[in-house]
Design a protein around this motif. Sequence first.
Motif, PDB file in Angstrom:
ATOM      1  N   UNK A 199       0.848  -1.194   0.000  1.00 35.12           N
ATOM      2  CA  UNK A 199       0.000   0.000   0.000  1.00 35.12           C
ATOM      3  C   UNK A 199       0.883   1.243   0.000  1.00 35.12           C
ATOM      4  N   UNK A 200       0.397   2.306  -0.634  1.00 33.40           N
ATOM      5  CA  UNK A 200       1.116   3.579  -0.594  1.00 33.40           C
ATOM      6  C   UNK A 200       1.186   4.088   0.844  1.00 33.40           C
ATOM      7  N   UNK A 201       2.350   4.553   1.250  1.00 32.48           N
ATOM      8  CA  UNK A 201       2.533   5.108   2.583  1.00 32.48           C
ATOM      9  C   UNK A 201       3.528   6.257   2.508  1.00 32.48           C
ATOM     10  N   UNK A 202       3.286   7.275   3.331  1.00 32.86           N
ATOM     11  CA  UNK A 202       4.188   8.417   3.381  1.00 32.86           C
ATOM     12  C   UNK A 202       5.244   8.177   4.450  1.00 32.86           C
ATOM     13  N   UNK A 203       6.511   8.324   4.078  1.00 29.17           N
ATOM     14  CA  UNK A 203       7.635   8.141   4.989  1.00 29.17           C
ATOM     15  C   UNK A 203       8.352   9.479   5.144  1.00 29.17           C
ATOM     16  N   UNK A 204       8.890   9.747   6.340  1.00 28.18           N
ATOM     17  CA  UNK A 204       9.551  11.037   6.562  1.00 28.18           C
ATOM     18  C   UNK A 204      10.745  10.893   7.490  1.00 28.18           C
ATOM     19  N   UNK A 205      11.629  11.882   7.423  1.00 24.91           N
ATOM     20  CA  UNK A 205      12.844  11.907   8.243  1.00 24.91           C
ATOM     21  C   UNK A 205      13.218  13.359   8.485  1.00 24.91           C
ATOM     22  N   UNK A 206      13.602  13.676   9.715  1.00 20.37           N
ATOM     23  CA  UNK A 206      13.947  15.042  10.100  1.00 20.37           C
ATOM     24  C   UNK A 206      15.369  15.104  10.627  1.00 20.37           C
ATOM     25  N   UNK A 207      16.118  16.098  10.180  1.00 14.82           N
ATOM     26  CA  UNK A 207      17.484  16.287  10.673  1.00 14.82           C
ATOM     27  C   UNK A 207      17.968  17.672  10.260  1.00 14.82           C
TER      28      UNK A 207
END
Length: 335
Positions: free
Chosen positions: A146-154
């Motif tokens: 399934x489509x999923x939104x992934x994120x990362x912060x730095x």
Amino acid sequence: NDENNNFKPLPFDFTRASTATYVDSDGLIKTAINGEARVDYTDSTDGALLLEPARTNLFTYSELFSDSSWIKSQATATLTSEISPSGTTNNVYNYVGNSSNIYTTSQAINIEYTISCYAKSNGQGKDTFKLRLGNDRSGVFTATSEWKKYSFTSTPTTSVFSISSNALLDADILIWGAQLEAGSYATSYIPTSGETLGVTRVADAANQTVPNNIVSSNEGTFFIDMNSWQSGGYGSSAVSFGLYLNGSQSNAIGFTSNQTTNNLRARIADDTGSDYIGSNFTPSTRDKLAIKWNGTTVSFFKNGSLFYSLANTGGKSYDTISLPISARTGLFPIN
């Protein structure tokens, strides 16, 4: 707003001077026109009002991964006929690589960014990948069916903003909708299609002038049932909501963010310049917050328990309700 002992939400004024996206009840990403409030169904079957601060997607092309602005290092990006999270075709790419990156280098460094993208398995069994900001990499993500939104912060110290394969393992996945924004969390998708400075979604604003005979300007209760939009607190974006006199935050009671601790706190301000701040609390996944006021006392409640109480200095009355920016609200203020 009590009608036959049935409290109902009150209407409010909403503005946003740009288009904005949201997840509709069918699970697809849709676009709201200028000034149209968004009811978002991310992780919810009920839907909730989506209010966000202004953000800019700094990627020049958020979907056209074949463009030269996306540098490929031991990677390929091939257009497919797959259906995207917005229900469209001809904009989903198959990213393939080993120890690879598909990246841009045009943004400033030493700024806190959040990079995000949608990913989905293509059934080849090579589903792991990472997101990269400078020399900092996310944990390993695994794309699903399934489509999923992934994120990362730095806060990168080198100018590499990348979707990457997982070390020496091959990546072979579908990607769509990349976003790079300054901030401590990912917000709703902002499509770009060649704008060198990116595209900005203007902040949502929701306010309500207290109607006659509905809420007394000298006493009443403000209630909101709220899900925190970003995980881990409220980040560096100021959040303020509650009740104002003549629309001014200088004469207000409400909740405001502590940008040092990522917590919320009770706040009373008056026109003498005095600002009375109550104790901090860490927002939960979902909080029911209430403010009860009269001519002498203001009391703050969190999930049914008294959180903080202080004398209402000057016996203030209030005429404007402000809903939170950077939050999804499921219920609205009642008297």
